[in-house]
Design an enzyme around this catalytic site. Structure first.
Site, short mmCIF file in Angstrom:
data_model
loop_
_atom_site.label_atom_id
_atom_site.label_comp_id
_atom_site.label_asym_id
_atom_site.label_seq_id
_atom_site.Cartn_x
_atom_site.Cartn_y
_atom_site.Cartn_z
N GLY A 1 0.82 -1.21 0.00
CA GLY A 1 0.00 0.00 0.00
C GLY A 1 0.85 1.25 0.00
O GLY A 1 2.09 1.20 -0.01
N PHE A 2 0.18 2.37 0.05
CA PHE A 2 0.85 3.68 0.02
C PHE A 2 1.84 3.81 1.19
O PHE A 2 3.06 3.93 0.98
CB PHE A 2 -0.24 4.76 0.05
CG PHE A 2 0.21 6.14 0.39
CD1 PHE A 2 1.32 6.71 -0.23
CD2 PHE A 2 -0.51 6.91 1.31
CE1 PHE A 2 1.72 8.01 0.09
CE2 PHE A 2 -0.13 8.20 1.62
CZ PHE A 2 0.99 8.75 1.02
N TYR B 1 -14.59 1.29 9.58
CA TYR B 1 -13.17 1.64 9.72
C TYR B 1 -12.90 2.19 11.12
O TYR B 1 -12.01 1.72 11.82
CB TYR B 1 -12.82 2.69 8.66
CG TYR B 1 -11.37 3.12 8.63
CD1 TYR B 1 -10.36 2.23 8.27
CD2 TYR B 1 -11.01 4.43 8.93
CE1 TYR B 1 -9.03 2.64 8.22
CE2 TYR B 1 -9.69 4.85 8.88
CZ TYR B 1 -8.70 3.96 8.52
OH TYR B 1 -7.40 4.38 8.47
N THR C 1 -6.29 -3.80 -1.85
CA THR C 1 -6.14 -2.39 -2.23
C THR C 1 -4.67 -2.03 -2.49
O THR C 1 -4.39 -0.97 -3.03
CB THR C 1 -6.70 -1.42 -1.14
OG1 THR C 1 -6.02 -1.70 0.09
CG2 THR C 1 -8.19 -1.61 -0.96
#
Ligand code: UDP
Length: 328
Positions: free
Chosen positions: A11-12, A146, A36
């Site tokens: 991921g980022f 979340y 993702t």
């Protein structure tokens, strides 16, 4: 040589942490289920002798051979539209995934740092947000999957710390940006830059008076690294206190990109926090940390990154609807 497991490594943020720990001379065990995450973010590391990658969902039992010194739990969907599209996985990775990581930390005697979030403060009634504030979260709204997973994550992490004596660290991450963000995940910065690059109008949600405070990724990684090495087990905010309204932010992107498009206004998503700014007194005092990169510098680097992507990336629709997310 320290051995570190990084979940959400493709991921980022995970990919930037992989870079940092390799730079620090660690052996990096990267894990991601690629829901993702994107292997492109870490493909430059595959040739590195101290890097290995496991394609694995951390919501399931985690096996890592040999010793581990550190576990960095960064696996999670992280954009409001992700939570709508994959709500169950979002809940599972924050709860079951964290439980598995903590069990692994306990078994290996490893120190574990979890990626928590400013979302634990919900739509905050205290401004700027201090770590002492308990938050204002809607548990059953679209962001609840979340927010509540992250709140549970903090609770179980403190329980493992207090009951099992596991060495734990909790970072509350505020809005962060930089290269390797997903272009089409619906988050405001890639949304605006993507729109500018495609020659579309910039979509501001609500009247644009809601605020955010954006931190450049290198600053965040530095703060996280210092927190890991500290002996502080309670949550620490890491973010950039430089607060801006979303309307002002759109204007900055228009200036940066030179687009001739205009701003258009759309409905505000449900439970969209009206204000967000970290109080970073704790990070300053305990970690001797504060952000160094101005928004002008950081945005320029990020824009150059998005511009360098192949053009077809601009038109890949990961998510094409906010349906179900707008208050009727
Ligand atoms: N936003 C916007 N236009 C967009 C995408 C987002 O005005 O195309 C707004 C969104 O409503 C929110 C802010 O920008 O107020 C930040 O949204 P983002 O999804 O990036 O992150 P959040 O901080 O809400 O988790």
């Amino acid at each position: 040589m320290k051995r570190v497991l990084i979940t959400g490594a493709a991921g980022f943020l995970g990919s930037h942490l992989c870079d940092r720990f390799l730079k620090e001379g660690c052996h990096v065990i990267a894990m991601d289920n690629l829901i993702t995450g994107n292997l492109k973010n870490i493909e430059h590391l595959f040739k590195h002798k101290d890097f290995e990658f496991y394609h694995h969902d951390v919501s399931k039992f985690i096996h890592v051979p040999d010793e581990l010194d550190y576990i960095m739990h960064f696996a999670s969907p992280a954009s409001p539209i992700d939570y709508l599209k994959i709500p169950i996985q979002t809940l599972k990775v924050g709860s079951l995934g964290t439980h598995n990581c903590l069990g692994l930390a306990k078994a290996k005697g490893a120190r574990m740092l979890i990626a928590s979030t400013s979302e634990v403060y919900g739509d905050p009634m205290v401004h700027p947000q201090t770590e002492e504030y308990w938050g204002n979260v809607n548990p059953i709204g679209p962001r609840g999957v979340y927010d509540e997973a992250k709140r549970f994550q903090e609770a179980i992490t403190m329980a493992y710390h207090r009951y099992h004596g596991v060495e734990t660290r909790i970072v509350r991450i505020f809005n962060t940006y930089g290269p390797r963000m997903r272009l089409n995940d619906g988050r405001v910065l890639p949304a605006f830059i993507g729109q500018a690059l495609r020659g579309e109008d910039l979509t501001v949600f609500g009247d644009g008076s809601q605020t955010r405070s954006f931190c450049y990724v290198d600053d965040l990684v530095e703060g996280i690294y210092r927190l890991l090495l500290s002996d502080y087990a309670e949550p620490v905010n890491i973010g950039n206190p430089d607060e801006i309204t979303i309307s002002q932010f759109a204007e900055e992107i228009i200036k940066l990109t030179g687009t001739t498009q205009k701003v258009i206004y759309k409905d505000l998503p449900v439970d969209d926090p009206m204000q967000r700014q970290p109080n970073i007194d704790k990070a300053r005092a305990i970690l001797n940390w504060e952000p160094k990169v101005s928004r002008a510098e950081g945005l320029k680097i990020t824009y150059d990154y998005f511009k360098s992507l192949p053009e077809e990336e601009l038109y890949k629709k990961e998510h094409n609807t906010f349906e179900g997310y707008i208050r009727k």
